[in-house]
Scaffold this active site. Structure first.
Site, short mmCIF file in Angstrom:
data_model
loop_
_atom_site.label_atom_id
_atom_site.label_comp_id
_atom_site.label_asym_id
_atom_site.label_seq_id
_atom_site.Cartn_x
_atom_site.Cartn_y
_atom_site.Cartn_z
N ASN A 24 0.87 -1.17 0.00
CA ASN A 24 0.00 0.00 0.00
C ASN A 24 0.91 1.23 0.00
OD1 ASN A 24 -1.91 1.96 0.40
ND2 ASN A 24 -2.72 1.13 2.31
N LYS A 60 3.55 0.80 2.92
CA LYS A 60 3.20 -0.24 3.90
C LYS A 60 3.29 -1.59 3.21
CE LYS A 60 -0.26 2.19 6.58
NZ LYS A 60 -1.65 2.44 6.49
N ARG A 103 -2.56 -2.19 -3.45
CA ARG A 103 -3.77 -1.42 -3.24
C ARG A 103 -3.71 -0.20 -4.15
NH1 ARG A 103 -6.18 1.10 2.36
NH2 ARG A 103 -8.09 1.80 1.40
N HIS A 124 -12.96 2.66 -0.08
CA HIS A 124 -12.97 1.63 0.97
C HIS A 124 -13.67 0.36 0.47
CE1 HIS A 124 -12.96 4.98 4.27
NE2 HIS A 124 -11.71 4.58 4.03
N HIS A 133 -17.91 1.73 7.76
CA HIS A 133 -16.44 1.74 7.94
C HIS A 133 -16.11 3.08 8.59
CE1 HIS A 133 -12.20 0.87 6.55
NE2 HIS A 133 -12.14 2.15 6.87
N GLY A 138 -10.74 8.04 7.94
CA GLY A 138 -11.67 8.27 6.82
C GLY A 138 -12.85 7.35 7.07
N ARG A 142 -12.13 15.69 7.11
CA ARG A 142 -12.97 16.02 5.95
C ARG A 142 -14.39 16.33 6.39
NH1 ARG A 142 -11.53 10.53 3.28
NH2 ARG A 142 -9.30 10.65 3.60
N ASP A 176 -8.50 13.14 15.90
CA ASP A 176 -8.47 11.78 16.44
C ASP A 176 -9.60 11.59 17.45
OD1 ASP A 176 -7.68 9.49 18.18
OD2 ASP A 176 -5.93 9.50 16.86
N ARG A 204 -10.16 9.52 19.72
CA ARG A 204 -9.82 9.26 21.13
C ARG A 204 -9.54 10.56 21.88
NH1 ARG A 204 -5.82 4.58 19.47
NH2 ARG A 204 -5.65 6.13 17.83
N ILE A 242 -12.76 3.24 14.66
CA ILE A 242 -13.81 3.71 15.57
C ILE A 242 -14.92 2.65 15.68
CG2 ILE A 242 -15.54 5.52 15.96
CD1 ILE A 242 -13.67 7.44 14.37
N GLU A 262 -14.91 -0.56 15.25
CA GLU A 262 -14.56 -1.80 15.95
C GLU A 262 -14.33 -1.59 17.43
OE1 GLU A 262 -11.14 -3.60 13.96
OE2 GLU A 262 -12.09 -3.21 12.03
N GLU A 271 -8.37 -5.50 4.98
CA GLU A 271 -8.19 -5.17 3.56
C GLU A 271 -7.00 -5.90 2.96
OE1 GLU A 271 -9.51 -0.69 3.10
OE2 GLU A 271 -8.85 -1.08 5.12
P1 AMP Z 1 -8.49 3.78 11.23
O1 AMP Z 1 -8.45 4.86 10.19
O2 AMP Z 1 -9.42 2.65 10.88
O3 AMP Z 1 -7.13 3.30 11.65
O4 AMP Z 1 -9.12 4.46 12.54
C1 AMP Z 1 -8.50 5.55 13.19
C2 AMP Z 1 -9.50 6.22 14.10
O5 AMP Z 1 -9.98 5.25 15.05
C3 AMP Z 1 -8.93 7.37 14.92
O6 AMP Z 1 -9.84 8.46 14.91
C4 AMP Z 1 -8.85 6.79 16.32
O7 AMP Z 1 -8.98 7.78 17.32
C5 AMP Z 1 -10.04 5.87 16.32
N1 AMP Z 1 -9.99 4.89 17.40
C6 AMP Z 1 -9.14 3.87 17.61
N2 AMP Z 1 -9.44 3.24 18.78
C7 AMP Z 1 -10.51 3.89 19.31
C8 AMP Z 1 -11.28 3.76 20.49
N3 AMP Z 1 -11.05 2.79 21.38
N4 AMP Z 1 -12.30 4.63 20.69
C9 AMP Z 1 -12.58 5.61 19.81
N5 AMP Z 1 -11.87 5.79 18.68
C10 AMP Z 1 -10.86 4.95 18.43
#
Ligand code: AMP
Length: 404
Positions: free
Chosen positions: A7, A14, A91, A180, A208, A212, A241, A283, A285, A332, A334, A384
């Protein structure tokens, strides 16, 4: 057969080497800051210690050489020679309208990926650099392109057309493409397997939700609508975005602030979403921590994020004439129970109801629906890389003259 999944971004690459006899990861890693000072490779071989190698990489070819060196290194390597890599799966962001599936990379495929650069100006050139680097350092290894847009090519015109003068579609191919796709394809299929059902007859909304975010309506195993558009800007409130808004906003802020369209687009892509509303982070979190401390802007960003998802679940249910399952995936989707709850809050009227205890438990694939829900709410971790490796294996095994 071992398959290397690549990727490539503009300054990163990656990789993940997979043993496809067992569908296990042999090693993975990332080259960062390619062409920038401080280039480094972080290599994570399964069952061995992780290593970080700081070495200048002025381009993707040098990065690929470093990856192959790391994979074959006597200490932290996992294979003895490059010959143990049967094929490479790449990818690729934008396949435009020509690719509804994955393809063996040849000059014709490369020509179309290049043709689509205007549609994916940030990603397609980087993906091309990754492919060309691999072709340079492993010229005899077959390669496959797996497109982020491909799964969405089954959308009907009423879903993918924008109500603009048709000339823009006919001349410039302006339409909704969606992204995605490998993730939506993977989680919708896994959801059908999880439920023990055929894809035929199933209506699934896939969410998803990561940095993004995008959603898709998957009916009978086919995507009939998705939230991202010509570019990944449309749809959900994302990390940086804006997602959906009145297109007149662009003209308005340009006029009021005396900025050009390029600057306005940069604001919509890089300074909006969770970052724009919270004013401090993209982010999720960080936002959740701030909400705990009473930050109202972070709370507003979270509410907007969840409200839009809820609206899309409703609209996709309408588009499919009902819904059998809602699937959450990505960072987010998961990992966060509260957000999942907020996304389906108030949807009991359509049979969507979460069991709070099940939702709070951690784990892999699982059903978090309440006993009396008529719609299943599932968490399916996305993969993916596995989809790319599987597609690559399938195509390479069918190449004439290749061993099965
Ligand atoms: P990804 O692009 O799929 O890697 O997801 C990244 C996003 O997932 C970021 O905004 C992270 O803050 C969020 N994320 C990861 N773990 C958690 C969690 N336990 N609670 C809330 N958001 C999370």
């Amino acid at each position: 057969m071992n398959i290397l999944v690549i990727n490539a971004g503009s300054s990163s690459l990656k990789y993940q080497l997979m043993d496809m006899d067992h569908e296990t990861i042999i090693a993975k890693g990332i080259c960062e800051r390619i062409g920038i000072e401080g280039s480094n490779l972080q290599h994570r071989p399964t069952g061995k210690e992780q290593v970080r190698i700081e070495k200048p990489m002025s381009n993707h070819i040098q990065a690929m050489r470093m990856v192959l060196d790391a994979l074959t290194d006597p200490t932290h390597g996992v294979i003895t020679s490059m010959d143990e890599i049967g094929a490479v799966g790449h990818r690729v962001l934008h396949g435009g309208e020509k690719f509804a599936g994955s393809f063996i990379i040849d000059d014709d495929v490369m020509a179309v990926v290049r043709e689509n650069i205007p549609l994916g100006p940030l990603h397609n050139p980087a993906n091309i650099m990754g492919i060309e680097a691999c072709r340079e350092v492993m010229p005899a290894t077959p390669m496959v392109a797996v497109f982020d847009t491909a799964f969405h090519q089954t959308m009907p015109p009423k879903a993918f057309m924008y109500a603009l003068p048709q000339d823009y579609y006919k001349r410039l191919r302006v339409r909704k493409y969606g992204f995605h796709g490998t993730s939506h394809r993977y989680v919708s299929r896994r959801a059908a397997q999880f439920l023990g059902r055929q894809e035929q007859g199933l209506r699934i909304v896939t969410c998803h939700l990561g940095n993004g975010s995008s959603m898709a309506a998957v009916k009978d195993g086919k995507c009939i609508d998705t939230s991202m558009g010509l570019t990944p800007l449309e749809g959900m409130v994302m990390g940086t975005r804006s997602g959906d808004l009145d297109p007149a906003v662009v003209g308005f802020i340009c006029e009021q602030d005396g900025i050009d369209v390029q600057e306005a687009m940069s604001i919509l892509n890089k300074k909006s979403g969770l970052l724009g509303i919270s004013g401090f982070s993209s982010d999720m979190r960080d936002l959740l921590n701030a909400i705990d401390e009473g930050n109202a802007d972070a709370r507003l960003a979270l509410d907007m994020f969840c409200y839009r998802i809820r609206k899309y679940i409703g609209s996709y249910a309408a588009a499919m004439g009902g819904v059998d399952a809602v699937v959450f995936t990505a960072g987010i989707g998961e990992n966060n129970a509260i957000i999942r709850e907020l996304c389906v809050e108030g949807l009991e009227f359509m049979g969507i109801k979460i069991n709070h205890e099940k939702n709070a438990l951690r784990g892999g694939e699982r059903d978090i629906s309440a006993d009396d829900a008529t719609v299943r709410t599932l968490i399916i971790p996305t993969d993916e890389e596995l989809v790319i490796a599987r597609d690559t294996l399938e195509l390479v095994e069918n190449l004439p003259g290749k061993p099965a």
